[in-house]
Each structure stands twice: as C-alpha cells, then as structure tokens.
Design an enzyme around this catalytic site. Structure first.
Site, mmCIF file in Angstrom:
data_model
loop_
_atom_site.group_PDB
_atom_site.id
_atom_site.type_symbol
_atom_site.label_atom_id
_atom_site.label_comp_id
_atom_site.label_asym_id
_atom_site.label_seq_id
_atom_site.Cartn_x
_atom_site.Cartn_y
_atom_site.Cartn_z
ATOM 1 N N HIS A 342 -70.480 52.790 -9.991
ATOM 2 C CA HIS A 342 -69.416 53.286 -9.852
ATOM 3 C C HIS A 342 -68.185 52.671 -8.850
ATOM 4 O O HIS A 342 -66.951 52.841 -8.909
ATOM 5 C CB HIS A 342 -69.330 54.842 -9.985
ATOM 6 C CG HIS A 342 -69.746 55.517 -11.101
ATOM 7 N ND1 HIS A 342 -68.690 55.318 -12.334
ATOM 8 C CD2 HIS A 342 -70.884 55.432 -11.811
ATOM 9 C CE1 HIS A 342 -69.446 55.686 -13.293
ATOM 10 N NE2 HIS A 342 -70.653 55.713 -13.304
ATOM 11 N N GLU A 584 -74.799 56.274 -25.608
ATOM 12 C CA GLU A 584 -75.359 55.539 -24.616
ATOM 13 C C GLU A 584 -76.917 55.462 -24.125
ATOM 14 O O GLU A 584 -77.327 54.893 -23.503
ATOM 15 C CB GLU A 584 -74.459 55.851 -23.438
ATOM 16 C CG GLU A 584 -74.524 57.341 -22.961
ATOM 17 C CD GLU A 584 -73.433 57.847 -21.631
ATOM 18 O OE1 GLU A 584 -73.208 56.844 -21.012
ATOM 19 O OE2 GLU A 584 -73.428 58.883 -21.754
ATOM 20 N N ASP A 608 -74.686 52.567 -19.699
ATOM 21 C CA ASP A 608 -76.123 53.240 -19.822
ATOM 22 C C ASP A 608 -76.847 52.581 -20.948
ATOM 23 O O ASP A 608 -78.026 52.461 -20.641
ATOM 24 C CB ASP A 608 -76.020 54.634 -19.967
ATOM 25 C CG ASP A 608 -75.397 55.135 -18.657
ATOM 26 O OD1 ASP A 608 -76.292 54.983 -17.566
ATOM 27 O OD2 ASP A 608 -74.506 56.115 -18.592
ATOM 28 N N CYS A 655 -66.474 52.038 -24.599
ATOM 29 C CA CYS A 655 -66.184 52.395 -22.992
ATOM 30 C C CYS A 655 -66.858 51.755 -22.055
ATOM 31 O O CYS A 655 -66.480 52.083 -20.978
ATOM 32 C CB CYS A 655 -65.842 53.715 -23.166
ATOM 33 S SG CYS A 655 -67.171 54.630 -23.085
HETATM 34 C C1 PEP Z 1 -71.432 53.894 -19.855
HETATM 35 O O1 PEP Z 1 -72.242 54.444 -19.854
HETATM 36 O O2 PEP Z 1 -71.186 52.866 -20.623
HETATM 37 C C2 PEP Z 1 -70.077 54.720 -19.677
HETATM 38 C C3 PEP Z 1 -68.930 54.314 -19.863
HETATM 39 O O3 PEP Z 1 -70.143 55.976 -18.897
HETATM 40 P P1 PEP Z 1 -70.513 55.944 -17.206
HETATM 41 O O4 PEP Z 1 -70.273 54.291 -16.837
HETATM 42 O O5 PEP Z 1 -69.455 56.864 -16.520
HETATM 43 O O6 PEP Z 1 -71.855 56.185 -17.139
HETATM 44 MG MG MG Z 2 -72.715 56.018 -19.350
#
Ligand code: PEP
Ligand code: MG
Length: 724
Positions: A342, A584, A608, A655
């Site tokens: 993150h 995911e 993920d 995403c």
């Molecule tokens: C993902 O896992 O691709 C996603 C968009 O969610 P996060 O990165 O918040 O786990």
């Molecule tokens: Mg995710």
C-alpha cells in the site's frame, strides 16, 4: 527456554533460602562478589569490561536490557570508567545514557531471588555473546565499505523496488510522523486514563512489531533490529513510571502525561555529549508520537517540508501522506514495501516518483544529503556525481514532456482505433484522491478502499461519519459512478482494535469479507451508511476477498437487513444499488460462472489474485517477479472470469495495479475487460494507450499471451508488438 530456565532457577533459589540451604550456583563468574547483606534478599555484583566495538549502544544495549528483564531481581548497572550513578538495567533509556563504550568498565548489581542467575547471564552476555556476535552486513549494496556497519550512513548506490515512475533528485528529508498538538489537560479519572494509555501502547507495539516483521523478511534480522529498540522503549520502566507519576500524582490526561514523560527522556538524550546518543532523542520522540497519535485519534497531520526534498521514511501510512504536497515532495523512498504494497500504491496515487523496499539502511541517510532515485528502475543513489545527475535530469525532462501531452487529452474518452470504448476510472482512498481523479479525467471511481477510514484510530468510524465521507466523495465526482468496496481489513492493513488475534499468515487469514462476516455489526453499519449516502448519488457496493458463493449470500442478507431497518426508521436511502464483488481469490475466478448470476458486476483485483495464484507475497520484494499479473496463469484466470461475466450479461473491470501498466492495457482490452480502474495520475496515460490500439490487434495479442509460459515472455511479446 531461557526465560523458563531463569524462572525455574529463581523458584529453586527461593526454596533453598526457605530451607536454610545455600542457593545452587550453576556457574559463578570469577569476579562475583557477595557484598554485605542488604535485607533478606540475595545480592550479587560483578565488574565487567565491555569489549565489543559498539559498547552498550544500539543492538548490544537492547540485548543487555532484554536479558536483564528476564529476571525478577532488581538489577542496576553503573559505568565505572565514567563514574556515573547506578541506573536501572531494565531501562533501555537509562542504559543508553550511561555512554558505555568499548573498553569501559561497568558494575552490574542484582538484588532478589534470582540475583545469582541474573549476574551470571549478564556477565556471559557481555564477555562472550556480544564480543562474538558477528557484525551485521554493511548497509550498502555497492559503494565504499563503511567503518561502523550498524550506524554508518549508506553511500553510493542502493537498490529497491520500482514503485512509481519518474526521477527525483534533491536533499533528503527524513520523515518522522508529526506529533499532534497536546494541551496540558487534567483528567477526572486517572485509572481510566491509565487504561487508555496502556491500550495505546499495546496498539503501538503491534504496529511496530508488524513493521519489524516486514523489515526482517525484506532486509534481514540485523537490519530489523532498530525496531527492537523501539519496542523496548515502549516497555521502558523509567518512561512508564514517569508517565504514571504525571498521571496519578499530577492528575494529567493520558496524552499530556505521556507527552511530558517522552519529552523529558528525549531532552535527557539531547543533553548528552555523544552524537550517537543525541540521535536517540529522535527514536524516543518517534515512538512517543506513535502512541500520541493513537491516543488522540488524529488521522491527518500535514508533512511540512520547507523546501522541495526527497522524502525518506520507514513506511508511509495513509494519514502520514494524506496532505503530501507533490510540489514539495520530489520523490519517496521507503525502507519496506513491495510493488503492490500500500505504500507503493500510495506513491503512484500521488504521482510522485518512488522506490520502496530499499531496506532500513536508507533511514541512516543524513538529513539534507543529496539523494537521487529512478522510480522506473528502483535505483537510489546517495550523493550522486555530476555526470549521473545530468543523465537523470535529461531523462526526467523527457518523461515530464510526455506527461503533459497526455494530460492535454485526459478528459476525452478512451476509444480504440476501431471504435471500441473502454471506461477508465480511478482507485481512491478518500476525498482528496476523488478530486485528483476528476482532474486527471477519470470517468468515475472503480474502487474506493474504505478500510483507510478505519486505520490509525482506536474505534471504528460511526455510521454518521461514514455517511458524510461517502456523500462528500460522491459529490466531488458529480454524476460519475462510485464503486465503494466494504472494508478490506487484514492482510497488510491490520486494524488492531478490530482483529486482535495474531495470525501466522494474515494474508491467508480473517481478511476482507471473512472478517466482515465475523463482525456483522461493523458490516451492517457500513452498509447502512452506503445505502443512505447512495440516496441521490450513483453509488455501487462491492465486497472484497470473496472465495465462495455462501459468503456473498451472507453479505447480501446483511445488506437486506440494513435496507429493512432504514425503511422502518423512515430514513431516505437508495433501495436499488448495484452489488458486485472483487475477483481476487483464485477460487472466485474459477467459480466465476457460479458467482456471476448473483451480482451486477465483477472487479478483478490482480494484486491479490497474483499473490494467491502464484503463492508469492505481494509485500515481499524477493518474490516480486513471480507475482507479476501478466503471468499467463493470471491472464487465464482473468480470461475465465470475463467469459463468465459475458455469459451472465454483467460488466467486468480490473482494479489491480496492473490495469495502469502500459504493457497490460492491450491484453486486458483484448481479453474483453470493460473498465480499467487505475491510480488517478495514471488515467491520462492509460486512455492514451487505449487510443493507440485496435480491438482486433489487442484480441490477437491476448490470445497469443494466453499460450505463453512466463510473464517475461508475455512482456517481451507485447513490447515488440507495440513498437512503432
Ligand atoms: C487487488 O487486490 O488487486 C486490489 C485492487 O485490492 P487491494 O490492493 O486493496 O488488496
Ligand atoms: Mg485486494
């Protein structure tokens, strides 16, 4: 085992004393003396010469204090060479202020049931273990060797993980999160304040422990040891006693008492002669501020850079960076983190060049030293030479010119040369990002990560608070759609006040929808807030980490309860919201055909999906190449998911971070993905890439990629096809 041994010995000593026998002596240090009886408790002392190069500083001091803390006896230590007072051997802050250097003689005295064992253990530590301990590896990968490895600032070239494109050159600014303002307030109930302080300290320890685990995994044990010293500070009896005194004797609030205690210890360090010891004031302040932030619940505190600089930090939390000014922050360099961690996502969201996972050595760069970084390659240079700086500046100018050209067309639609339209929307964490998304031409929001509302505080946000945030974001978007993901807590986004149980593998644990179903009251509050905010706004709801149909149905049942409650209460809300899921977890991709009839849309979370399908932790830079979402194994999962969505007549987006990767865009479009959700600053470039494609050629490329056998082969193939 050593602790158990010490306790067993202590019990035996007490028993022997009771029976009038001499306590057993396992190993007696040569110098051990038995001074005059002090009360009924046995007292032992030993004079020792400290021979290890660092003296009792840093890691050796931490080991000394941890060893002393294993014993029930009161233990003191005195620097005989410098003629200091005896101080508490279990206090890292007091031991560090003794200024024990190589060659100094110290006197260790223990008084209590296990005095003998304590003195023997400390003597053994100082005379053998610390001396024999191999020095940690030098903190640089290239460049001149450093004289004192553990403390020397890094020089030359370091390598991290590329996290956000662009080049930055500027003075280093070492970021220590700012402390919230704390008035010197008095409180009614000292016991309640003490409990509050204890809770905040526990949470702070969990946060530091998490940081330590990641640093150890990425850079090794020696490098992670700095966090041990931070943990010890939170257990320091001197610091805690001071806080307790301010709290119970002066009646100060938990915040004010803690701040006074921390300031006092930091001032003591600052008054010492040795520059190394003076620098420890920053550590005390750092740890103290973490607790203060938790106590005050302050989530936003601007980083105030006086002039443009390269920001260096252990890691960046959402609240640390909420008000980062991209004009002042030339680049970001963090000690921990992987490409889809993150902190990396955050840097991309802000459009600031960044390298993550460089290792804790970067934290020793002197304030103001010149640092250069290339966010596309992961290279970091400390004090780069003129020739290198010139080369980097030229590359930077080319990159900026391209960005400007893309921004000029940011508000136009993304349509392929043969007329196929692809929606390009944004991933956001809050209101500031929503505004940024609109500025960069996003056609809506494909992912609002709501867990950020739950981080860095001591209790969950209320329904009203959530309604306000969701409404404000929806309003910033105008008529554009907003996909809100319910809180995805767990994995690398732990929220200690919600999930207290430690987990060996948090990414495989109670995360996302699993945690939400285990805490249905939290999920219901959020769903009520979303339904209410959806009144008059274009809001869609999305559940994270769904692995099977049952979870989705249970979550939908809670949504239905929320609807019925609002109906009964006569509150305005949106009765018909679209509901979707993140795909995911590989199981969900495999079962996409069974899940599709239950939802209005799918959004594929490749961050993920890749880590789970490839068994490669997304926060671990050492396995980053394996977790590449362009691996044919992942492309096949995406293909399967899109096919299932087509069959059921629902739309499908991506995403994960890969949606913003120029080499991935042709493949995702070719596989039939309807929407790409990317970090706000990436929107113009992604639209531009779509405009240069034909759907037909993208489909051909995608079909070819599905038959390949590695992510690298796919990348090479797409790169060759995109050559003009
Ligand atoms: C993902 O896992 O691709 C996603 C968009 O969610 P996060 O990165 O918040 O786990
Ligand atoms: Mg995710």
């Amino acid at each position: 085992m050593e602790t158990v041994l010490a306790e067993a010995r202590a019990a035996l000593t007490a028993k022997s004393a009771q029976l009038g026998q001499a306590p057993p002596q396992a190993i007696a240090p040569e110098e051990a003396e038995v001074p005059a009886e002090r009360g009924a408790l046995p007292t032992r002392s030993v004079r020792l010469t400290v021979r290890n190069p660092l003296g009792l500083h840093a890691r050796p001091a931490a080991r000394f204090v941890t060893t002393a803390a294993r014993f029930a006896s009161n233990i003191t230590v005195q620097n005989l060479t410098r003629g200091t007072q005896a101080v508490n051997a279990k206090s890292i802050n007091q031991v560090a202020t003794l200024g024990v250097q190589q060659g100094h003689e110290i006197l260790v005295t223990a008084e209590g049931p296990d005095a003998e064992e304590a003195v023997v253990a400390l003597a053994h530590l100082v005379e053998h273990e610390l001396v024999e301990e191999a020095p940690p590896p030098p903190p640089v990968l290239e460049g001149p060797p450093s004289a004192t490895p553990e403390e020397a600032p890094p020089t030359g070239h370091l390598k991290g993980i590329p996290a956000s494109q662009g080049i930055a050159i500027g003075p280093a600014y070492l970021y220590h999160p700012a402390a919230p303002e704390v008035p010197r307030r008095h409180a009614e109930d000292p016991e309640a304040e003490w409990q509050r302080l204890q809770q905040a300290i526990r949470t702070a320890k969990e946060e530091i422990q998490a940081l330590r685990t990641r640093a150890a995994r990425q850079a090794g044990e020696a490098e992670a040891a700095i966090f041990d010293a931070h943990l010890l500070m939170l257990e320091d009896p001197t610091l805690l006693d001071l806080a307790r005194k301010h709290l119970f004797e002066e009646g100060l609030s938990a915040e004010a008492a803690w701040k006074e205690a921390v300031d006092h210890i930091a001032a003591e360090y600052r008054s010492l002669e040795n520059p190394y010891q003076q620098a420890r004031a920053a550590d005390v302040a750092d740890v103290g501020q973490r607790v203060l932030r938790l106590l005050t619940g302050v989530t936003v505190h601007p980083l105030r850079l006086e002039k443009p600089a390269v920001l260096i930090a252990a890691d960046l939390t959402p609240s640390d960076t909420a008000q980062l000014d991209p004009e002042q922050v030339l680049g970001i360099c963090t000690a921990v983190g992987g490409p889809t961690s993150h902190s990396a996502i955050l840097a991309r969201a802000l459009g600031i060049p960044a390298v993550v996972g460089v290792g804790p050595a970067i934290l020793r760069v002197p304030e103001g030293a010149e640092v250069a970084l290339d966010g596309s390659t992961g290279d970091v240079w400390v004090e780069p030479d003129e020739e290198l700086k010139l080369k980097l500046s030229k590359a930077h100018a080319r990159w900026q010119a391209q960005q400007q050209a893309e921004q000029a067309a940011a508000h136009l639609e993304a349509v392929t040369t043969d007329g196929h339209r692809v929606a390009v929307v944004a991933n956001i964490r809050g209101l500031a990002d929503a505004r940024l998304a609109v500025e960069h031409g996003a056609e809506g929001v494909g992912l609002l990560r709501t867990e950020f509302l739950f981080l860095e505080r001591l209790s969950p946000p209320s329904e009203e608070e959530q309604v306000e945030v969701y409404q404000a974001i929806a309003e910033a978007l105008g008529t554009r759609p907003l996909v809100v993901r319910t809180f995805d807590i767990g994995g690398d986004k732990p929220v200690p006040y919600i999930s207290r149980e430690p987990e060996a593998n948090p990414f495989l644990g109670l995360r996302g929808i699993r945690l939400a179903l285990a805490r249905p009251e939290l999920l219901k509050t959020q769903l009520r807030a979303l339904l209410r905010a959806g009144h008059g706004h274009h809001i869609k709801i999305m559940f994270p980490m769904v692995a099977e149909r049952r979870e989705l149905l249970e979550a939908r049942a809670i949504l239905q309860e929320a609807r019925e409650e609002l109906e009964r209460e006569g509150r305005p809300f949106a009765p018909e919201v679209e509901v979707g899921i993140m795909v995911e977890v590989p199981a969900a991709a495999e079962l996409a055909d069974a899940l599709a009839p239950e939802v209005d849309f799918f959004s594929i979370g490749t961050n993920d999906l890749s880590q789970y399908a490839m068994a490669a932790d997304r926060t671990n830079p050492r396995v980053a190449p394996l977790a590449d979402a362009l691996h044919p194994a992942i492309l096949r999962l995406i293909h399967h998911t899109v096919e299932a969505a087509r069959q059921a007549g629902i739309w499908v987006g991506v995403c994960g971070e890969v949606a913003g990767d120029p080499l991935a865009v042709p493949l995702l479009v070719g596989l039939g993905v309807d929407e790409l959700s990317v970090n706000p600053p990436a929107v113009p470039a992604v639209k531009n890439t779509v405009r240069r494609l034909s759907l037909q050629s993208a489909q051909k490329l995608a079909a070819e990629a599905l038959e390949m056998d590695s992510a690298q082969a796919v990348r090479d193939h797409v790169a060759a096809a995109l050559q003009p």
